[in-house]
Scaffold this active site. Sequence first.
Site, PDB file in Angstrom:
ATOM      1  N   GLY A 153      44.219  39.525  27.039  1.00 54.73           N
ATOM      2  CA  GLY A 153      44.872  40.334  28.074  1.00 54.73           C
ATOM      3  C   GLY A 153      46.324  40.605  27.730  1.00 54.73           C
ATOM      4  NE  ARG A 211      39.760  46.105  29.977  1.00 51.41           N
ATOM      5  CZ  ARG A 211      39.498  46.310  31.247  1.00 51.41           C
ATOM      6  NH1 ARG A 211      38.258  46.546  31.623  1.00 51.41           N
ATOM      7  NH2 ARG A 211      40.466  46.282  32.141  1.00 51.41           N
ATOM      8  CG  LEU A 219      37.488  39.473  29.604  1.00 49.21           C
ATOM      9  CD1 LEU A 219      38.078  39.348  31.011  1.00 49.21           C
ATOM     10  CD2 LEU A 219      37.660  38.151  28.847  1.00 49.21           C
ATOM     11  CB  ALA A 262      41.925  38.957  29.607  1.00 46.33           C
ATOM     12  CB  SER A 263      40.807  37.402  34.774  1.00 51.73           C
ATOM     13  OG  SER A 263      39.636  37.043  35.465  1.00 51.73           O
ATOM     14  CE  LYS A 289      41.817  34.094  37.891  1.00 49.09           C
ATOM     15  NZ  LYS A 289      41.912  34.588  36.482  1.00 49.09           N
ATOM     16  N   PRO A 295      48.483  30.078  39.356  1.00 50.43           N
ATOM     17  CG  PRO A 295      49.207  31.694  37.855  1.00 50.43           C
ATOM     18  CD  PRO A 295      47.979  30.939  38.267  1.00 50.43           C
ATOM     19  CB  VAL A 296      51.238  31.455  44.539  1.00 53.05           C
ATOM     20  CG1 VAL A 296      50.781  30.071  44.992  1.00 53.05           C
ATOM     21  CG2 VAL A 296      52.661  31.398  43.978  1.00 53.05           C
ATOM     22  CB  SER A 319      51.012  40.115  42.419  1.00 51.88           C
ATOM     23  OG  SER A 319      51.371  40.313  41.068  1.00 51.88           O
TER      24      SER A 319
HETATM   25  N1  LIG Z   1      49.544  38.735  39.262  1.00 47.90           N
HETATM   26  C1  LIG Z   1      49.257  37.741  40.074  1.00 47.90           C
HETATM   27  O1  LIG Z   1      49.775  37.643  41.199  1.00 47.90           O
HETATM   28  C2  LIG Z   1      48.320  36.658  39.633  1.00 47.90           C
HETATM   29  C3  LIG Z   1      48.293  35.459  40.374  1.00 47.90           C
HETATM   30  C4  LIG Z   1      47.451  34.432  39.979  1.00 47.90           C
HETATM   31  C5  LIG Z   1      46.664  34.591  38.853  1.00 47.90           C
HETATM   32  N2  LIG Z   1      46.708  35.768  38.165  1.00 47.90           N
HETATM   33  C6  LIG Z   1      45.870  35.863  36.981  1.00 47.90           C
HETATM   34  O2  LIG Z   1      46.708  36.161  35.889  1.00 47.90           O
HETATM   35  C7  LIG Z   1      45.973  36.870  34.900  1.00 47.90           C
HETATM   36  C8  LIG Z   1      46.728  38.097  34.504  1.00 47.90           C
HETATM   37  O3  LIG Z   1      46.963  38.880  35.650  1.00 47.90           O
HETATM   38  P1  LIG Z   1      48.078  40.001  35.648  1.00 47.90           P
HETATM   39  O4  LIG Z   1      48.855  39.854  36.899  1.00 47.90           O
HETATM   40  O5  LIG Z   1      48.765  40.013  34.352  1.00 47.90           O
HETATM   41  O6  LIG Z   1      47.157  41.277  35.823  1.00 47.90           O
HETATM   42  P2  LIG Z   1      47.066  42.594  34.958  1.00 47.90           P
HETATM   43  O7  LIG Z   1      48.438  43.082  34.656  1.00 47.90           O
HETATM   44  O8  LIG Z   1      46.125  43.449  35.699  1.00 47.90           O
HETATM   45  O9  LIG Z   1      46.418  42.096  33.594  1.00 47.90           O
HETATM   46  C9  LIG Z   1      45.057  41.804  33.474  1.00 47.90           C
HETATM   47  C10 LIG Z   1      44.717  41.781  32.004  1.00 47.90           C
HETATM   48  O10 LIG Z   1      43.334  41.448  31.860  1.00 47.90           O
HETATM   49  C11 LIG Z   1      42.726  42.441  31.054  1.00 47.90           C
HETATM   50  N3  LIG Z   1      41.335  42.638  31.428  1.00 47.90           N
HETATM   51  C12 LIG Z   1      40.838  42.905  32.656  1.00 47.90           C
HETATM   52  N4  LIG Z   1      39.499  43.055  32.601  1.00 47.90           N
HETATM   53  C13 LIG Z   1      39.152  42.899  31.287  1.00 47.90           C
HETATM   54  C14 LIG Z   1      37.927  42.967  30.566  1.00 47.90           C
HETATM   55  N5  LIG Z   1      36.762  43.219  31.184  1.00 47.90           N
HETATM   56  N6  LIG Z   1      37.945  42.750  29.239  1.00 47.90           N
HETATM   57  C15 LIG Z   1      39.129  42.492  28.591  1.00 47.90           C
HETATM   58  N7  LIG Z   1      40.306  42.436  29.219  1.00 47.90           N
HETATM   59  C16 LIG Z   1      40.326  42.634  30.545  1.00 47.90           C
HETATM   60  C17 LIG Z   1      43.520  43.712  31.311  1.00 47.90           C
HETATM   61  O11 LIG Z   1      43.313  44.629  30.262  1.00 47.90           O
HETATM   62  P3  LIG Z   1      43.510  46.226  30.464  1.00 47.90           P
HETATM   63  O12 LIG Z   1      44.977  46.474  30.196  1.00 47.90           O
HETATM   64  O13 LIG Z   1      42.622  46.810  29.448  1.00 47.90           O
HETATM   65  O14 LIG Z   1      43.119  46.557  31.885  1.00 47.90           O
HETATM   66  C18 LIG Z   1      44.931  43.135  31.334  1.00 47.90           C
HETATM   67  O15 LIG Z   1      45.412  42.915  30.039  1.00 47.90           O
HETATM   68  C19 LIG Z   1      44.603  37.134  35.506  1.00 47.90           C
HETATM   69  O16 LIG Z   1      43.752  36.113  35.045  1.00 47.90           O
HETATM   70  C20 LIG Z   1      44.857  36.991  36.994  1.00 47.90           C
HETATM   71  O17 LIG Z   1      43.679  36.620  37.677  1.00 47.90           O
HETATM   72  C21 LIG Z   1      47.521  36.805  38.509  1.00 47.90           C
END
Ligand SMILES: NC(=O)c1ccc[n+]([C@@H]2O[C@H](COP(=O)([O-])OP(=O)(O)OC[C@H]3O[C@@H](n4cnc5c(N)ncnc54)[C@H](OP(=O)(O)O)[C@@H]3O)[C@@H](O)[C@H]2O)c1
Length: 366
Positions: free
Chosen positions: A8, A33, A64, A84-85, A161, A186-187, A201
Amino acid sequence: MSRVLVTGGSGFVGSHCIVQLLAQGHEVHASVRHPGRELGVRAMLGEGGYAGPADRVRFFAASLEDDAGWAQAAGGCDYVLHVASPFPQLVPAHEDELVRPARDGALRVLRAARDAGVKRVVVTSSFAAVGYGHAERTAPFAEADWTTLGDREVLPYHASKTLAERAAWEFVADEGRGLELAVVNPVAIFGPLLGAELSTSVVLVKRLMDGSVPGCPRLCLGVVDVRDVADLHLRAMTHPAANGQRFVAVAGDFLMVQDVARVLRSGMGEAGRRVPTRQLPDWLLRLSAVANPEVRLILPELGKRKNATSAKARHLLGWTPRSREEAVLATAESLVRLRLLRASAPARRLSGPASGCGRRPAVAGG
Ligand SMILES: NC(=O)c1ccc[n+]([C@@H]2O[C@H](COP(=O)([O-])OP(=O)(O)OC[C@H]3O[C@@H](n4cnc5c(N)ncnc54)[C@H](OP(=O)(O)O)[C@@H]3O)[C@@H](O)[C@H]2O)c1
């Protein structure tokens, strides 16, 4: 120095992890991706302050939802940060649209890591796997707590998650053959954006800043800065005591949305003048929920007080996060700096930037 796979790499958290790994002298494999993302991610790393040789980061295309590419991405790596998620702004029609990539994707990454002889994987889980589906309580949530699936307040993202993190722990116990695992929970993550795509977020801050919401619902949320989340990943990656542990990442007591609005209004000068600080009455939200599915989704959380503690990360790993106010203001400042306030933000989609299949708006909440 080590070689680290960050999955990710195009995301909010992933890009900050890469910036910090490079600053510490590590080499990075970044999974994206779509191979076409490389240039954009390199620009994000520049925005994050990286000015070193380009060949210290190599890009690998992997989804993924597919086995292809993971063995190459993990090849020669000492550590993996599995960030990534799917975290879309839209809630899918079926929970499986999130659960499948999150859980099966985590297993793909763990399997590739084990087969490549990686020492430790750090998985980015979430407070979504900790603090939902519980009776109201005053005690702060901590690492021993798990979200209770099946409860009305548990949304598909929370389920994805929770199930992904449970699957990761089961994998290392049953099939890991010595692979180490640490998890960060993380929150809601704020802090500076490095590119134009807004993590779910961050959308809350944009909406408050651009005046597109009339007021503040009685919702509370935990806040943490993305730079501190990345720092915690790096500590969990190498600290001997982190193996086998979860770490809740939160900067302090939970804030009401109204508190976030007040921080923006007082800290952002002219740019914060449109931020609404009045509290919306619950009855108004219940009324508008009849026609607005986005509002309907937040009803179970209205007025609910929650808290969480990161005492474990602070004591065991020496983690010292920035203040909640600094995290919120850094998001707002980057929205202004990158001229993203007026733009309609590109929404995160389930199938990546090329297409999308979400149905309903999601609520932010980490
Ligand atoms: N932001 C928050 O508040 C928060 C809080 C707690 C936990 N998290 C966790 O932190 C992690 C990163 O979140 P983020 O805030 O950075 O979100 P984000 O900016 O949306 O990043 C998500 C990343 O995951 C990749 N991804 C999504 N679906 C995928 C798939 N099917 N195959 C491969 N890659 C995929 C996306 O790739 P693309 O660029 O190709 O879409 C992107 O690089 C996640 O696990 C999320 O659950 C986030």
